[in-house]
Design a protein around this motif. Structure first.
Motif, short mmCIF file in Angstrom:
data_model
loop_
_atom_site.label_atom_id
_atom_site.label_comp_id
_atom_site.label_asym_id
_atom_site.label_seq_id
_atom_site.Cartn_x
_atom_site.Cartn_y
_atom_site.Cartn_z
N GLY A 190 0.83 -1.11 -0.28
CA GLY A 190 0.28 -0.03 -0.51
C GLY A 190 0.39 1.46 -0.18
O GLY A 190 0.12 2.52 -0.42
N ASN A 191 1.94 1.26 -0.03
CA ASN A 191 3.38 2.13 -0.51
C ASN A 191 3.84 2.28 -1.08
O ASN A 191 4.18 1.38 -1.95
CB ASN A 191 3.60 2.44 1.10
N VAL A 192 4.32 3.29 -1.45
CA VAL A 192 5.63 2.93 -2.51
C VAL A 192 6.86 3.79 -1.50
O VAL A 192 7.45 4.71 -1.52
CB VAL A 192 5.32 3.79 -3.99
N GLY A 193 8.01 2.50 -2.18
CA GLY A 193 9.31 3.68 -1.93
C GLY A 193 10.12 4.22 -3.29
O GLY A 193 9.75 3.94 -4.34
N LEU A 194 10.45 5.74 -2.73
CA LEU A 194 11.08 6.60 -4.24
C LEU A 194 12.43 6.20 -3.71
O LEU A 194 12.88 6.66 -2.38
CB LEU A 194 10.93 7.51 -3.99
N LEU A 195 13.35 5.55 -4.73
CA LEU A 195 14.92 5.42 -5.11
C LEU A 195 15.69 7.15 -4.77
O LEU A 195 15.58 7.34 -6.40
CB LEU A 195 15.58 4.69 -4.79
N ILE A 196 16.47 8.12 -3.68
CA ILE A 196 16.41 8.95 -4.33
C ILE A 196 18.14 8.47 -4.54
O ILE A 196 18.89 8.44 -3.14
CB ILE A 196 16.48 10.43 -3.23
N ASN A 197 19.22 9.17 -5.41
CA ASN A 197 20.47 8.87 -5.07
C ASN A 197 21.07 10.13 -4.88
O ASN A 197 20.65 11.25 -5.04
CB ASN A 197 21.08 8.98 -6.23
N THR A 198 22.19 10.29 -3.61
CA THR A 198 22.53 12.14 -3.36
C THR A 198 23.74 11.87 -3.37
O THR A 198 24.03 12.97 -2.96
CB THR A 198 22.16 11.81 -2.06
N ALA A 199 24.26 10.54 -3.79
CA ALA A 199 25.90 11.45 -4.69
C ALA A 199 26.15 11.05 -5.72
O ALA A 199 25.37 10.22 -6.62
CB ALA A 199 26.71 10.83 -3.70
N GLY A 200 27.43 11.92 -6.30
CA GLY A 200 27.35 11.04 -7.63
C GLY A 200 26.87 11.65 -8.94
O GLY A 200 26.79 12.63 -8.55
N SER A 201 26.93 10.89 -10.10
CA SER A 201 27.02 12.47 -11.14
C SER A 201 25.15 11.73 -11.76
O SER A 201 24.46 12.35 -12.54
CB SER A 201 27.56 11.54 -12.68
N ASP A 202 24.94 10.69 -10.94
CA ASP A 202 23.28 10.42 -11.18
C ASP A 202 22.96 10.05 -9.92
O ASP A 202 21.86 10.53 -9.43
CB ASP A 202 23.34 8.32 -11.18
N ARG A 203 23.01 12.02 -9.59
CA ARG A 203 22.25 12.37 -8.37
C ARG A 203 20.88 12.43 -8.53
O ARG A 203 20.00 12.90 -9.75
CB ARG A 203 22.95 14.12 -7.69
N GLY A 204 20.08 12.47 -7.57
CA GLY A 204 18.60 12.98 -7.69
C GLY A 204 17.55 11.97 -7.57
O GLY A 204 18.06 10.09 -7.47
N LEU A 205 16.14 12.27 -7.32
CA LEU A 205 15.30 11.09 -7.54
C LEU A 205 15.31 10.25 -8.96
O LEU A 205 15.29 10.92 -10.00
CB LEU A 205 13.98 12.01 -7.58
N GLN A 206 15.11 8.65 -8.91
CA GLN A 206 15.54 8.40 -9.84
C GLN A 206 13.80 7.81 -10.07
O GLN A 206 12.45 8.25 -10.27
CB GLN A 206 15.43 6.54 -8.98
#
Length: 171
Positions: free
Chosen positions: A18-34
């Motif tokens: 019933g939930n969704v998880g969002l993966l967020i990169n906080t470092a590297g060249s691919d920073r940000g919300l996936q």
């Protein structure tokens, strides 16, 4: 030692049904919300360079009554106050877009802020086309249908599925 280092860097979080998880990169060249939401279940991630944000995708219902009632005007300019309830949920496939725009995982805060303003705007727009006698009478369904369409159309692309708007008008 390599296994110990991997385990030290790894994090694990359970995303409930019933939930969704969002993966967020906080470092590297691919920073940000996936772009892709993480489905429910166990999520492995590097807790030094990534975060997992979890929020609900089940139906949420909010009621604004009494001091929180929503006021809007009729075509004659008469002020109408309404106890209003709304139901909505987040489309799991658009959860990254929702979070990217609103930066809120707390849906109650979203509902009492942005969503409430949208409902008020919708009732103002729909109410301004109806005389007060229609708002309190046989035009109430038309008013609510117009307000529902207004909010649903505005929020659909952001991942908000606006399900219902209900009322109890008073003077």
């Amino acid at each position: 030692w390599v296994l110990a280092a991997v385990l030290l860097l790894a994090g694990c979080e359970r995303v409930n049904v019933g939930n969704v998880g969002l993966l967020i990169n906080t470092a590297g060249s691919d920073r940000g919300l996936q772009d892709a939401p993480t489905v429910s279940g166990w999520v492995w991630y590097n807790h030094f360079t990534q975060d997992v944000i979890e929020f609900s995708t089940i139906m949420q219902t909010v009621v604004w009554t009494g001091a929180e009632a929503i006021s809007f005007g009729s075509t004659e300019g008469v002020n109408v106050a309404a106890d209003v309830s709304v139901s909505f949920r987040i489309d799991p496939t658009k959860a990254p877009k929702f979070y990217g725009k609103f930066r809120q995982a707390d849906l109650e805060e979203f509902a009492h802020g942005f969503l409430r303003n949208q409902v008020r705007d919708a009732l103002n727009e729909a109410g301004s086309t109806l005389p007060v006698t229609k708002i309190y009478g046989d035009g109430k369904t038309e008013l609510l249908h117009g307000a529902h369409k207004f909010v649903a159309d505005r929020l659909r692309d952001d991942g908000v599925l606006f399900l219902n708007i209900g009322d109890s008008f008073f003077g």
